[in-house]
Scaffold this motif. Structure first.
Motif, PDB file in Angstrom:
ATOM      1  N   VAL A  17       0.919  -1.070   0.077  1.00 20.16           N
ATOM      2  CA  VAL A  17       0.097  -0.151  -0.040  1.00 20.16           C
ATOM      3  C   VAL A  17       0.916   1.325   0.136  1.00 20.16           C
ATOM      4  O   VAL A  17       1.976   1.092   0.511  1.00 20.16           O
ATOM      5  N   PRO A  18       0.522   2.556  -0.542  1.00 22.53           N
ATOM      6  CA  PRO A  18       1.290   3.780  -0.424  1.00 22.53           C
ATOM      7  C   PRO A  18       1.496   3.975   1.094  1.00 22.53           C
ATOM      8  O   PRO A  18       0.784   3.745   2.016  1.00 22.53           O
ATOM      9  N   TYR A  19       2.561   4.737   1.213  1.00 16.23           N
ATOM     10  CA  TYR A  19       3.049   5.467   2.434  1.00 16.23           C
ATOM     11  C   TYR A  19       2.269   6.602   2.812  1.00 16.23           C
ATOM     12  O   TYR A  19       2.368   7.363   2.075  1.00 16.23           O
ATOM     13  N   THR A  20       1.654   6.268   3.635  1.00 13.96           N
ATOM     14  CA  THR A  20       0.536   7.392   4.222  1.00 13.96           C
ATOM     15  C   THR A  20       1.113   7.887   5.727  1.00 13.96           C
ATOM     16  O   THR A  20       1.637   7.316   6.179  1.00 13.96           O
ATOM     17  N   SER A  21       0.428   9.083   6.129  1.00 10.20           N
ATOM     18  CA  SER A  21       0.804   9.316   7.426  1.00 10.20           C
ATOM     19  C   SER A  21       0.380   8.796   8.561  1.00 10.20           C
ATOM     20  O   SER A  21       1.139   8.622   9.701  1.00 10.20           O
ATOM     21  N   GLU A  22      -0.622   7.703   8.350  1.00 10.38           N
ATOM     22  CA  GLU A  22      -0.837   6.883   9.337  1.00 10.38           C
ATOM     23  C   GLU A  22       0.308   5.710   9.565  1.00 10.38           C
ATOM     24  O   GLU A  22       0.417   5.244  10.639  1.00 10.38           O
ATOM     25  N   HIS A  23       0.900   5.722   8.610  1.00 15.52           N
ATOM     26  CA  HIS A  23       2.084   4.538   8.652  1.00 15.52           C
ATOM     27  C   HIS A  23       3.470   5.137   9.663  1.00 15.52           C
ATOM     28  O   HIS A  23       4.202   4.404  10.117  1.00 15.52           O
ATOM     29  N   VAL A  24       3.411   6.507   9.677  1.00 13.26           N
ATOM     30  CA  VAL A  24       4.614   7.245  10.242  1.00 13.26           C
ATOM     31  C   VAL A  24       5.049   6.716  11.417  1.00 13.26           C
ATOM     32  O   VAL A  24       6.175   6.349  11.861  1.00 13.26           O
ATOM     33  N   PRO A  25       4.099   6.493  12.623  1.00 15.01           N
ATOM     34  CA  PRO A  25       4.425   6.500  13.932  1.00 15.01           C
ATOM     35  C   PRO A  25       5.222   4.854  13.788  1.00 15.01           C
ATOM     36  O   PRO A  25       6.188   4.925  14.732  1.00 15.01           O
ATOM     37  N   ARG A  26       4.570   3.904  13.310  1.00 17.00           N
ATOM     38  CA  ARG A  26       5.159   2.728  13.461  1.00 17.00           C
ATOM     39  C   ARG A  26       6.488   2.531  12.852  1.00 17.00           C
ATOM     40  O   ARG A  26       7.552   2.068  13.201  1.00 17.00           O
ATOM     41  N   ALA A  41      21.698   1.511   6.225  1.00 13.54           N
ATOM     42  CA  ALA A  41      22.590   2.531   6.370  1.00 13.54           C
ATOM     43  C   ALA A  41      21.907   3.836   6.553  1.00 13.54           C
ATOM     44  O   ALA A  41      22.069   4.954   5.463  1.00 13.54           O
ATOM     45  N   SER A  42      20.886   3.672   7.438  1.00 15.93           N
ATOM     46  CA  SER A  42      20.200   5.017   7.789  1.00 15.93           C
ATOM     47  C   SER A  42      20.595   5.698   8.922  1.00 15.93           C
ATOM     48  O   SER A  42      21.022   5.069   9.732  1.00 15.93           O
ATOM     49  N   GLU A  43      20.256   7.048   8.851  1.00 18.23           N
ATOM     50  CA  GLU A  43      20.424   7.829  10.248  1.00 18.23           C
ATOM     51  C   GLU A  43      19.155   7.888  10.907  1.00 18.23           C
ATOM     52  O   GLU A  43      18.042   8.041  10.251  1.00 18.23           O
ATOM     53  N   PRO A  44      19.195   7.955  12.428  1.00 14.08           N
ATOM     54  CA  PRO A  44      17.741   8.247  12.804  1.00 14.08           C
ATOM     55  C   PRO A  44      17.184   9.634  12.506  1.00 14.08           C
ATOM     56  O   PRO A  44      18.086  10.477  12.518  1.00 14.08           O
ATOM     57  N   LEU A  45      16.030   9.652  12.551  1.00 13.42           N
ATOM     58  CA  LEU A  45      15.010  10.649  12.219  1.00 13.42           C
ATOM     59  C   LEU A  45      14.439  10.941  13.641  1.00 13.42           C
ATOM     60  O   LEU A  45      13.988  10.065  14.067  1.00 13.42           O
ATOM     61  N   THR A  46      13.838  12.445  13.823  1.00 15.62           N
ATOM     62  CA  THR A  46      12.704  12.632  14.616  1.00 15.62           C
ATOM     63  C   THR A  46      11.366  12.494  14.082  1.00 15.62           C
ATOM     64  O   THR A  46      11.464  12.147  12.563  1.00 15.62           O
ATOM     65  N   LEU A  47      10.286  12.198  15.005  1.00 15.83           N
ATOM     66  CA  LEU A  47       9.246  11.796  14.331  1.00 15.83           C
ATOM     67  C   LEU A  47       8.621  13.246  13.203  1.00 15.83           C
ATOM     68  O   LEU A  47       8.234  12.642  12.393  1.00 15.83           O
ATOM     69  N   ALA A  52       7.767  14.609   7.645  1.00 17.69           N
ATOM     70  CA  ALA A  52       8.196  15.412   6.481  1.00 17.69           C
ATOM     71  C   ALA A  52       8.748  14.621   5.305  1.00 17.69           C
ATOM     72  O   ALA A  52       8.383  15.103   4.063  1.00 17.69           O
ATOM     73  N   MET A  53       9.375  13.596   5.441  1.00 19.19           N
ATOM     74  CA  MET A  53       9.806  12.707   4.519  1.00 19.19           C
ATOM     75  C   MET A  53       8.573  12.143   3.836  1.00 19.19           C
ATOM     76  O   MET A  53       8.586  11.838   2.580  1.00 19.19           O
ATOM     77  N   GLN A  54       7.676  11.841   4.719  1.00 17.78           N
ATOM     78  CA  GLN A  54       6.489  11.135   4.020  1.00 17.78           C
ATOM     79  C   GLN A  54       5.594  12.020   3.102  1.00 17.78           C
ATOM     80  O   GLN A  54       5.169  11.982   2.092  1.00 17.78           O
ATOM     81  N   ARG A  55       5.581  13.244   3.655  1.00 14.94           N
ATOM     82  CA  ARG A  55       5.070  14.430   2.867  1.00 14.94           C
ATOM     83  C   ARG A  55       5.668  14.643   1.522  1.00 14.94           C
ATOM     84  O   ARG A  55       5.085  14.635   0.630  1.00 14.94           O
TER      85      ARG A  55
END
Length: 215
Positions: A17-26, A41-47, A52-55
């Motif tokens: 399914v597409p990446y929506t804002s509902e998926h962001v917290p998990r 190879a990722s850096e931790p992001l704030t919530l 912002a990445m999802q948008r």
């Protein structure tokens, strides 16, 4: 990438399914894991950064010309067994990982870089990653006009390396600096036929949002 923002792909083991804002917290909780940060190879992001990445993905415009408009095609991987449960649970509780196609080579619009992450521990070792990759490869070939795929995998990520090699990817480069192996699949006509056979069961349905139930 708006091309797939209204599309649901239903397989046997996974639902994409597409990446929506509902998926962001998990997703954000997953990426707190040092193991996943190392493997991806990722850096931790704030919530807030994750939202912002999802948008930015959601607002990405498909120009139809990948040479001038590099894009990313992202699907969230759902556990199909949980998704099919009645009554249908919220998508966040079904999330297993994600699968991505990066279309960033300005010189070759037929090349896509693919990556998959099965982040939920209970979902690993069950073939979800394999089916998600096959579905994404088929989507790239049939919908995006891709003919070559690359996967860049950490040298220590043996399960992922084995999975891609079983899917006919071949090693083409090794980076000692990044400790990364590059695998490639060129989709010849026989490869295309094999890929379509492997994904002949996949159904494409309209995506109705995170609260939708199985159709």
């Amino acid at each position: 990438m708006r091309l797939n923002q209204n599309i649901l792909l239903l397989g046997k083991k996974v639902v994409l399914v597409p990446y929506t804002s509902e998926h962001v917290p998990r997703y954000h909780e997953w990426m707190k894991s040092e193991e996943l940060q190392r493997l991806t190879a990722s850096e931790p992001l704030t919530l807030e950064q994750e939202y912002a990445m999802q948008r930015s993905w959601r607002e990405d415009v498909d120009s139809g010309d990948l040479i001038d408009s590099p894009s990313e095609c992202t699907f969230i991987v759902l556990d199909a067994d949980k998704w099919r449960a009645q009554p249908g649970p919220p998508e966040e509780s079904c999330m297993a990982g994600d699968v991505n196609l990066f279309l960033t080579d300005r010189g070759d619009p037929t090349l896509g870089e693919i990556e998959v992450m099965i982040a939920e521990p209970s979902c690993r070792g069950r073939g979800l990653g394999t089916e998600a990759v096959l579905m994404m490869l088929s989507y790239g070939v049939t919908k995006l006009g891709l003919t070559t795929f690359e996967a860049k995998i950490g040298q220590d990520n043996e399960p992922s390396l084995r999975m891609f090699q079983k899917l006919h990817f071949e090693q083409v480069a090794v980076s000692s600096v990044f400790r990364e192996v590059t695998l490639r699949l060129t989709v010849s006509q026989p490869q295309r036929q094999w890929l379509l056979e492997q994904t002949s069961h996949v159904q494409e349905q309209p995506y109705r949002g995170g609260t939708s139930e199985p159709l």
